[in-house]
Design an enzyme around this catalytic site. Structure first.
Site, PDB file in Angstrom:
ATOM      1  CB  SER A 409      -2.679 -17.141 -20.839  1.00  0.00           C
ATOM      2  OG  SER A 409      -1.391 -16.866 -21.244  1.00  0.00           O
ATOM      3  CG  HIS A 430      -2.577 -12.370 -19.053  1.00  0.00           C
ATOM      4  ND1 HIS A 430      -3.728 -12.396 -19.792  1.00  0.00           N
ATOM      5  CD2 HIS A 430      -1.669 -13.100 -19.754  1.00  0.00           C
ATOM      6  CE1 HIS A 430      -3.522 -13.117 -20.881  1.00  0.00           C
ATOM      7  NE2 HIS A 430      -2.286 -13.547 -20.873  1.00  0.00           N
ATOM      8  CD  GLU A 442      -6.874 -10.091 -19.343  1.00  0.00           C
ATOM      9  OE1 GLU A 442      -7.963 -10.026 -19.924  1.00  0.00           O
ATOM     10  OE2 GLU A 442      -6.231 -11.153 -19.228  1.00  0.00           O
ATOM     11  CG  ASN A 480      -6.201 -15.292 -23.472  1.00  0.00           C
ATOM     12  OD1 ASN A 480      -6.232 -14.691 -24.547  1.00  0.00           O
ATOM     13  ND2 ASN A 480      -5.072 -15.569 -22.860  1.00  0.00           N
TER      14      ASN A 480
END
Ligand code: 3HC
Length: 661
Positions: A409, A430, A442, A480
């Site tokens: 992440s 991801h 992602e 994130n």
């Protein structure tokens, strides 16, 4: 767009006019198609050699609905209601031969035909609400005359398509055949209807139903809609149609459709529709460069690894799950099977399909077993050293043609790639938790990731029915990274005077799926805590006194899983906790912050402000290629309301500025 218009041939089946819609890529009902459909129906009705008509699409397809690109402009005549009126009023029987998909206006058109024959691979649905509109060409009053009103409500309010077998079961289609026989069977059915009284759905009564059951469902949908107007309006429209005449309901839904079509929410949802379809496009990368994947290995059978393995199985990949011990593998297998059975129930899979999925899962405790996999996804503990040890051990086992992906992440993809045999065959995939539910993946391109590797990652994610968004390397990638900044800002607002429940309420009212503190409790506060401790150890100069989040973790309050975090949980219900309020006030005092009243507007303004300013930084660093990629990622990865377009779109339309300190 190049297309051949609707083509008509009367030679395939004697006496039957076949109207073939040929408008790539999805046979959308553009002006040319609508015009051509009417012309063909009229011509076939005038032709004495034709006794009945079949409408179908090229290559065993049907029609994916209105042309969404037309919706930003004025209405163009003839409209879909004109096409539908021409079909329904046709004196010769018209049969819909539905292959692949009948969506939106395509489903409305099928309902206006005098019979519906479907291929066994067909899907049928009304996705209009997800575009901020509702069926606008008589689809609603016809639907409640074909299927039970509560099923009709579910279809139009959820926007989710159903498969051919369900469509047959509920009465939406009359017969199903293998797709290779579709047109032949439809032609035979059409011939059998010639000269018979025609079965027009609009002339039928509404299917009888239990009003209290319908009301309960309607209330549930209205509540679930939150701020999304199209869902609320479609619920009202179905309710009204139950007692109104066919004509009244048709006219009212047309009127509602036209209002919604021009609404800000519909514009934002159309923007999202195209944002999602461009997010996987990367300059210089072509889908034809993607490698073929047959077998995938997932290393790590924790929540994330099991989730990813389950997603691969759902997409029919042979899937190998590798973990350290037979016990952890057994746990992962149970988790995967439970989750597959849950999906099977909600999507009404056959037992054969479930068993097929489960049989494609193999397990091992030995890394050497990944040798015949074309893609290896590591989904182990989020720690750079641990991941590097695993990746360097794979050097001896992974085939030189295979690709390796990490589900990290936050960690640096280039750093992880450096220990692999061929860093050009390494990338980030991801997934977001829960992997079975969240659409976003992602696809992270490292400094030396090859074009072939990236193309494969994008196509692979798409094949899982996920939304791939291409990103570059940075801490947290798109979602994130924005989330970290957003959380920091909301924690600052907390110290300045708001409480977790006030912040969450304000943002959930704005339309976020969950507020930041409720989200943190769901993900587990210990994960972010471990990361903060790791960063503080790496960069001692940035270490600061413990925050409220740190204090909660020190008290063992890790969120939902420990039944306390930013909230306390009783039987799963979140409730504000005075003990948390106490910690916040105490921390504010210690830092010399004078708490004040903070309005909902300020909370939302500051939240969006920081999302946008981080989004701009992501763009200027080249981590994302387009504003619309950030919007697509935030809607599908962080629960930003799709009907507001995404933070970048919303800020441009509403003039939000960064209000953070
Ligand atoms: N209008 C215009 N373009 C459309 C379109 C539509 N209805 N549906 C898809 N497209 C385009 C996409 O933008 C994409 O174009 P691109 O290649 O230039 O990016 C191309 O068709 C292929 O689309 P996908 O990448 O999504 O292809 P998939 O094979 O993954 O999915 C699909 C196909 C299931 C049909 C999916 O595209 C889809 O869900 N489309 C939308 C369907 C829909 O919402 N229909 C209802 C429209 S509203 C309506 O009908 C109102 C009526 O009640 C009056």
């Amino acid at each position: 767009m190049s297309y051949r218009e609707v083509v008509h041939s009367k030679f395939l089946h004697p006496g039957i006019g076949i109207v073939l819609v040929d408008h790539p890529p999805v046979n959308a009902l553009s002006l040319e198609v609508r015009t051509s459909l009417i012309e063909n129906i009229e011509r076939l009705n005038l032709d004495p050699a034709v006794h009945a008509i079949v409408i179908t699409g090229v290559d065993g397809s049907f029609i994916a609905g209105a042309d969404i690109r037309e919706m930003d402009g004025p209405l163009l005549e003839p409209g879909l209601p004109d096409v539908i009126a021409a079909i329904e009023a046709s004196p010769k029987p018209v049969v819909a031969a539905i292959g692949k998909m009948a969506l939106g206006g395509g489903a409305e058109l099928a309902l206006a035909c005098h019979m519906r024959i479907a291929a066994d691979n067909a899907r049928f649905g009304f996705p209009e609400v997800s575009l901020g509109i509702m069926p606008g060409s008589g689809g609603i009053p016809r639907l409640i005359r074909a299927v039970a009103p509560s099923i009709a409500l579910e279809m139009v309010a959820s926007g989710k398509p159903i498969d051919a077998f369900t469509a047959l079961q509920i009465g939406l289609v009359d017969e199903i055949f293998p797709s290779s026989e579709l047109v032949q069977r439809a032609a035979e059915a059409a011939r059998s209807l010639a000269g018979q009284p025609l079965n027009r759905i609009s002339a039928r009564p509404v299917i009888a139903s239990d009003p209290s059951n319908f009301d309960a469902e309607a209330t549930r949908w209205t509540k679930k809609a939150k701020g999304q107007q199209s869902v609320k309006d479609v619920v009202d429209a179905v309710r009204h149609s139950l007692t109104a005449s066919f004509e009244d309901s048709r006219d009212r839904t047309r009127c509602d459709f036209l209002c919604l079509r021009d609404s800000e929410q519909a514009k934002a949802l159309r923007y999202q529709f195209f944002a999602q379809r461009s997010a996987h496009r990367v300059d210089g990368v072509d889908r034809s460069q993607a490698l073929r994947i047959r077998k995938v290995a997932v290393i790590g059978g924790g929540t994330m690894g099991s989730g990813i393995a389950g997603v691969c199985l759902r997409a029919d990949y042979d899937t190998l799950l590798v973990d350290v011990s037979p016990a952890s593998i057994e746990q992962a297998r149970t988790r995967i099977e439970e989750s597959l059975r849950k999906t099977a129930k909600s999507e009404r899979w056959s037992e054969e399909r479930i068993e097929g999925c489960i049989s494609r899962l193999s397990t091992s405790t030995d890394h050497a077993s990944v040798e015949d996999c074309e893609l290896v996804i590591e989904a182990i503990f989020e720690d750079e050293a641990v991941k590097k040890t695993l990746l360097s051990s794979l050097v001896h086992h992974v085939s030189p043609q295979a690709l390796i992906a990490t589900n990290t992440s936050y960690l640096d993809i280039d750093e992880l790639a450096s220990v692999t045999a061929d860093p050009s065959r390494f990338l980030g995939l991801h997934f977001f938790a829960p992997a079975e539910v969240m659409r976003l993946v992602e696809v992270v391109r490292g400094k030396v990731t090859s074009v072939e590797t990236l193309a494969t990652g994008l196509e692979f994610a798409k094949s899982l029915s996920k939304l791939p968004v291409a990103t570059g390397v940075c801490e947290g990638f798109i979602v994130n990274r924005i989330l970290s900044r957003y959380r920091r800002e909301m924690e600052a607002v907390l110290l300045e005077g708001a409480l977790p429940e006030e912040i969450d309420d304000a943002l959930e009212n704005f339309g976020m799926a969950l507020g930041p503190f409720a989200t943190a409790d769901l993900s587990g506060l210990d994960i972010a805590w471990a990361r903060r401790k790791h960063l503080a150890a790496k960069h001692p100069e940035t270490a600061s006194s413990p925050s409220v989040a740190d204090r909660l973790c020190q008290l063992g309050r890790f969120g939902r899983k420990t039944e306390s975090g930013w909230y306390k949980y009783e039987s799963g219900v979140r409730r504000p906790d005075p003990a948390v309020r106490h910690l916040i006030v105490e921390d504010a005092e210690r830092r010399g912050i004078v708490r004040r009243e903070i309005s909902r507007e300020e909370i939302v303004g500051r939240a969006i402000g920081v999302m946008v300013s981080e989004g701009r930084a992501i763009l200027s660093n080249g981590v994302a290629a387009r504003e619309s990629d950030i919007d697509a990622a935030m809607v599908n990865g962080l629960g930003f309301p799709a009907w507001r377009g995404g933070p970048m779109y919303f800020a441009t339309r509403s003039g939000v500025v960064d209000m953070s300190a």
